[in-house]
Design an enzyme around this catalytic site. Structure first.
Site, PDB file in Angstrom:
ATOM      1  N   GLU A  52       4.147  -7.131   7.908  1.00  0.00           N
ATOM      2  CA  GLU A  52       4.021  -7.331   6.465  1.00  0.00           C
ATOM      3  C   GLU A  52       4.601  -6.112   5.760  1.00  0.00           C
ATOM      4  O   GLU A  52       4.204  -4.972   6.043  1.00  0.00           O
ATOM      5  CB  GLU A  52       2.545  -7.518   6.099  1.00  0.00           C
ATOM      6  CG  GLU A  52       2.313  -7.879   4.654  1.00  0.00           C
ATOM      7  CD  GLU A  52       0.824  -7.989   4.315  1.00  0.00           C
ATOM      8  OE1 GLU A  52       0.510  -7.900   3.118  1.00  0.00           O
ATOM      9  OE2 GLU A  52      -0.005  -8.147   5.239  1.00  0.00           O
ATOM     10  N   ASP A  63      -4.824  -3.590  -4.373  1.00  0.00           N
ATOM     11  CA  ASP A  63      -4.742  -2.510  -3.386  1.00  0.00           C
ATOM     12  C   ASP A  63      -5.702  -1.367  -3.678  1.00  0.00           C
ATOM     13  O   ASP A  63      -5.914  -0.977  -4.830  1.00  0.00           O
ATOM     14  CB  ASP A  63      -3.309  -1.976  -3.314  1.00  0.00           C
ATOM     15  CG  ASP A  63      -2.351  -3.012  -2.764  1.00  0.00           C
ATOM     16  OD1 ASP A  63      -2.720  -3.655  -1.764  1.00  0.00           O
ATOM     17  OD2 ASP A  63      -1.264  -3.199  -3.328  1.00  0.00           O
TER      18      ASP A  63
END
Length: 260
Positions: A52, A63
């Site tokens: 990824e 995040d």
């Protein structure tokens, strides 16, 4: 058509192995994007299932602090979606790549141009965490006849009927979010998490991978028992940045060779 990412992961699963997908931030390297294929080769050598690749963005809402810092380091080096795609067009990889990006950079790039330019790369999947299921029509029509899978994210708070809706006709894999919140949070798993993952894996027609907060060998073992494997981001991003390659090398190898 069954897409390459789906077939690739299902073949590994059929061998009785757990799936292991590491996350890296494009451009977060001493050499900037010039180091991207070095990192990819390092991960491929450990036997990972796919890789990824994060696209840096100034407002990474999903995040945690580790990946947010990686975003900043990459952006300071001038990394952009266009420069990443141009670099990925230079060389094919051994394993499929999965782009993780917020929708805004894709919108700015141009959705149709974005998916067209990815055809000359090893990118076989897309994760767009801020694109709701109801708005997938912004990109999904462009993917119908292309070998690119749009990966659905399913959180713990998703009801059973909604789960079925999210994963219906999905390709690639299902990204099961183990923790409510941002990436990198560890240890605060809900009591019913295993039950939730097991059910999701039973109803899905494609592999289910568990992510968010996965950071130990115990996590790898636990989540391979109730899903098809794991996605690991913050631990790998931090380890690579801090020069702890040998330490994370063993961790990645163990995760990539987990036998069910």
């Amino acid at each position: 058509m069954t897409k390459t990412l789906t077939k690739h992961l299902q073949a590994i699963k059929a061998e009785g192995k757990g799936l292991f997908i590491p996350y890296i931030m494009a451009g977060d390297h001493d050499k900037g994007l010039d180091g991207l294929f070095d990192t990819i080769s390092f991960l491929e050598a450990q036997g990972v299932s796919a890789i990824e690749i994060g696209i840096p963005w100034s407002d990474p809402v999903a995040d945690g602090p580790v990946i947010e810092l990686a975003d900043q380091r990459s952006l300071v080096k001038g990394t952009s979606l266009a420069s990443i795609i141009a670099r990925l067009q230079e060389k094919k990889t051994q394993v499929p790549l999965v782009i993780m990006t917020y929708f805004n950079p894709v919108f700015q790039y141009g959705v149709e141009t974005f998916v067209a330019d990815l055809q000359n790369t090893s990118v076989k999947g897309l994760i767009i965490p801020d694109l709701p299921h109801e708005q997938e029509s912004f990109i999904k029509p462009y993917l119908e006849n292309l070998d690119l899978a749009l990966v659905p994210l399913v959180s713990l708070t998703t009801g059973l009927e909604r789960q079925k809706e999210l994963i219906e006709d999905a390709q690639g894999f299902v990204y099961a979010v183990a923790i409510n919140g941002v990436t990198g949070k560890t240890g605060n798993y809900r009591d019913d998490l295993d039950k939730h993952l097991k059910h999701l894996t039973e109803i899905a027609q494609i592999p289910v991978l568990t992510g968010f907060g996965v950071s130990t060998l115990a996590d790898i073992k636990r989540f391979n028992q109730v899903s098809d494997g794991v996605i690991v981001g913050s631990k790998i991003v931090k380890g690579l940045h801090e020069g702890m390659q040998e330490e994370i090398k063993d961790f990645i190898y163990a995760g990539s060779h987990y036998q069910k």
